[in-house]
Scaffold this active site. Structure first.
Site, PDB file in Angstrom:
ATOM      1  N   TYR A 153       0.858  -1.308   0.084  1.00 29.35           N
ATOM      2  CA  TYR A 153      -0.085   0.108  -0.030  1.00 29.35           C
ATOM      3  C   TYR A 153       0.852   1.162  -0.048  1.00 29.35           C
ATOM      4  O   TYR A 153       0.481   2.240  -0.804  1.00 29.35           O
ATOM      5  CB  TYR A 153      -0.844   0.073   1.373  1.00 29.35           C
ATOM      6  N   ASP A 203      -6.324  -7.231   3.454  1.00 33.30           N
ATOM      7  CA  ASP A 203      -7.584  -6.553   2.672  1.00 33.30           C
ATOM      8  C   ASP A 203      -8.296  -7.395   1.973  1.00 33.30           C
ATOM      9  O   ASP A 203      -9.718  -7.658   2.293  1.00 33.30           O
ATOM     10  CB  ASP A 203      -7.222  -5.264   1.744  1.00 33.30           C
ATOM     11  N   ASP A 211     -12.282  -9.346   3.666  1.00 36.11           N
ATOM     12  CA  ASP A 211     -13.638  -9.336   2.748  1.00 36.11           C
ATOM     13  C   ASP A 211     -14.206 -10.598   2.995  1.00 36.11           C
ATOM     14  O   ASP A 211     -15.358 -10.949   3.020  1.00 36.11           O
ATOM     15  CB  ASP A 211     -13.356  -8.910   1.443  1.00 36.11           C
ATOM     16  N   LYS A 263       3.172 -15.516   1.888  1.00 33.02           N
ATOM     17  CA  LYS A 263       3.538 -16.377   0.876  1.00 33.02           C
ATOM     18  C   LYS A 263       4.893 -16.494   0.960  1.00 33.02           C
ATOM     19  O   LYS A 263       5.560 -15.773  -0.021  1.00 33.02           O
ATOM     20  CB  LYS A 263       2.910 -15.583  -0.442  1.00 33.02           C
ATOM     21  N   ASP A 269      -2.898 -17.933   0.215  1.00 35.47           N
ATOM     22  CA  ASP A 269      -3.966 -18.400  -0.552  1.00 35.47           C
ATOM     23  C   ASP A 269      -4.735 -19.678  -0.203  1.00 35.47           C
ATOM     24  O   ASP A 269      -5.944 -19.652   0.119  1.00 35.47           O
ATOM     25  CB  ASP A 269      -3.380 -18.847  -1.997  1.00 35.47           C
TER      26      ASP A 269
HETATM   27  C1  IPM Z   1     -10.799  -1.483   3.289  1.00 39.46           C
HETATM   28  C2  IPM Z   1     -10.715  -0.780   2.133  1.00 39.46           C
HETATM   29  C3  IPM Z   1      -9.592   0.386   1.756  1.00 39.46           C
HETATM   30  C4  IPM Z   1      -8.288  -0.663   1.776  1.00 39.46           C
HETATM   31  C5  IPM Z   1      -9.750   0.935   0.428  1.00 39.46           C
HETATM   32  C6  IPM Z   1     -11.014   1.853   0.439  1.00 39.46           C
HETATM   33  C7  IPM Z   1      -8.604   1.812   0.294  1.00 39.46           C
HETATM   34  O1  IPM Z   1     -10.911  -1.667   0.901  1.00 39.46           O
HETATM   35  O2  IPM Z   1     -10.491  -0.744   4.360  1.00 39.46           O
HETATM   36  O3  IPM Z   1     -10.410  -2.828   3.410  1.00 39.46           O
HETATM   37  O4  IPM Z   1      -8.018  -1.241   0.381  1.00 39.46           O
HETATM   38  O5  IPM Z   1      -7.667  -0.750   2.492  1.00 39.46           O
HETATM   39 MG    MG Z   2     -10.994  -3.683   1.658  1.00 38.14          MG
END
Ligand code: IPM
Ligand code: MG
Length: 368
Positions: free
Chosen positions: A142, A250, A254, A193, A226
Site C-alpha cells: 500500500y 484487505d 472481505d 506467501k 491463498d
Molecule cells: C478497506 C478498503 C480500503 C483498503 C480502500 C477503501 C482503500 O478496501 O479498508 O479494506 O484497501 O484498505
Molecule cells: Mg478492503
C-alpha cells in the site's frame, strides 16, 4: 466524568446515513449519564474533494490528531472516478492511517446466532464463528516505494508497486495478534506467501522468532495466504486470531466479512502504538460507500454502530458500555429486526434509521 473527544468523518455514499445512527447512540449514552462525548464532524473523501479540492483538508487532519478517536464512515463513488490518483477519495483514508500511525487493524468476524441463515455458507460452518483478523495497515504494498507508472523507451508503460516490510513492522503487528489471542482462545495463525515472496520469508521468520522469545504459551500456525482464503470458506471456525500483511488482510477480511452474513455487519478498529497510556485510533465499518443504495435509507448501520462499540472498548475504556451496545445489537437482531441485506423469511425488514432507533430502544430497555 471524563469527556471523550470524537472526530466524526461520515464521508460519502451511505457513510453519512450510518454515521447519523452512531450519533443517536452517542446521544443515548450521554442522556443515560454513562459517558460524555465532545463530537466534531468534518469532511473526508469525495465530500472533501467537492468542498476543498482534496480528500482530507489539513484542518481535518489536525482535528483527527487532536481527537481521542476518529469514527469514519466510508469514502468513494462514481462521481469522483475521474479524479487523479493522488487526490482520489481513498487517499484521504490512507493518509489518516499513515499519518496517525495506525498500524494495527482489528477486524472481528462474528456470526450473530440470528444471522447464520444469511451467510452464503452452511449454518453449521458459521454458527458461533468468532475470529479476528489482525491486518498490518501502514506498510507493505500500500505504501512501499517506488510506486509508479513509467513510460519505457519502446513506448510501453511499466507499473511498479513495492511490497516492503522491516522486522520492526512485522514484530509490532505480530505482538498485537499474540496479545489479543491471550485474551481469547490463545491461537494465532500467520498468513503470508513465503513460498514466493521475500517479504513472506521475513514475515514467517520474524513471527516464529518473536513467538519463541515472548509468546511460547500461545498456539502458532503458519498458513500460506491463498490456502488461508480457502480454509476461511472451508472451515472458518478453525481460526481464532489471524495475522497478516496489508494486502492479504484487505482480501481475507472481505472473505471473513461475508461469512458473517453481510458486509454490513463488520466493524473495525485501527490502532496506533501505545504512548503514555493512550493510543491514536480510528474506527470504521469494513464495508464501503455503497453508492448504489446511498440516500435510500437501505444501508445497514450495524457495522458502524459496532465500530463505536470498539471505540468504547479500546479508546475510552468503557468496557461495560461496549458490552451493553453489543448486546443491544444482538437482541435487536434476535427480535427479527433486519435491514434488507440481512432480511430473511419471517423477519421484519426496516430501513437504516429504524434499525438505529431499534438499537437505541434496546439500550434503553436493557438499562431498565
Ligand atoms: C478497506 C478498503 C480500503 C483498503 C480502500 C477503501 C482503500 O478496501 O479498508 O479494506 O484497501 O484498505
Ligand atoms: Mg478492503
Amino acid at each position: 466524568m471524563a469527556t471523550h473527544k470524537i472526530l466524526l468523518l461520515p464521508g460519502d455514499g451511505i457513510g453519512p446515513e450510518v454515521a447519523a445512527e452512531v450519533s443517536k447512540v452517542l446521544a443515548w449514552f450521554t442522556r443515560a449519564g454513562i459517558a460524555q462525548f465532545e463530537t466534531e464532524t468534518d469532511l473526508v473523501g469525495g465530500a472533501a474533494i467537492d468542498a476543498h479540492g482534496v480528500p482530507l483538508s489539513e484542518a481535518a487532519m489536525d482535528r483527527a490528531k487532536a481527537a481521542d478517536a476518529v469514527l469514519f464512515g466510508a469514502v468513494g463513488g462514481p462521481k469522483w472516478a475521474g479524479v487523479g490518483y493522488a487526490k482520489r477519495p481513498e487517499a484521504g483514508l490512507l493518509r489518516l492511517r499513515k499519518d496517525l500511525g495506525l498500524f494495527a487493524n482489528l477486524r472481528p468476524a462474528i456470526c450473530y446466532p440470528a444471522l447464520a441463515e444469511a451467510s452464503a455458507l452452511k449454518r453449521e460452518l458459521v454458527e458461533g464463528l468468532d475470529i479476528v483478523i489482525v491486518r498490518e495497515l501502514t506498510g507493505g504494498v500500500y505504501f512501499g516505494e517506488p510506486k509508479e507508472i513509467v513510460t519505457l523507451e519502446d513506448g510501453q508503460k511499466r507499473a511498479v508497486d513495492t511490497q516492503v516490510y522491516t522486522t520492526g513492522e512485522i514484530e509490532r503487528i505480530a505482538a498485537v495478534a499474540f496479545d489479543l489471542a491471550r485474551k481469547r482462545r490463545n491461537k494465532v495463525a500467520s498468513a503470508e506467501k513465503h513460498n514466493v515472496m521475500k517479504t513472506g520469508v521475513l514475515w514467517k521468520e520474524t513471527v516464529t522468532r518473536l513467538h519463541a522469545e515472548q509468546y511460547a504459551d500461545v498456539g502458532l500456525e503458519h498458513v500460506l495466504a491463498d490456502n488461508c482464503a480457502m480454509q476461511l470458506v472451508r472451515n472458518p471456525k478453525q481460526y481464532d486470531v489471524l495475522v497478516t500483511d496489508n494486502l492479504f488482510g484487505d482480501i481475507l477480511s472481505d472473505v471473513a466479512a461475508m461469512l458473517t452474513g453481510s458486509l454490513g455487519m463488520l466493524p473495525s478498529a485501527s490502532l496506533g502504538a501505545v504512548e503514555n497510556g493512550t493510543r491514536r485510533a480510528l474506527y470504521e465499518p469494513v464495508h464501503g460507500s455503497a453508492p448504489d443504495i446511498a440516500g435510500q435509507n437501505l444501508a445497514n448501520p450495524i457495522a458502524m454502530i459496532g465500530s463505536l462499540a470498539m471505540a468504547l472498548r479500546y479508546s475510552f475504556g468503557l468496557l461495560e458500555a461496549a458490552d451493553q451496545l453489543e448486546s443491544a445489537i444482538t437482541r435487536t437482531l434476535a427480535s427479527g429486526t433486519r435491514t434488507r441485506d440481512i432480511a430473511g423469511p419471517g423477519t421484519n425488514a426496516v430501513g437504516t434509521t429504524e434499525m438505529g432507533d431499534a438499537i437505541v430502544r434496546e439500550l434503553q430497555a436493557q438499562a431498565g
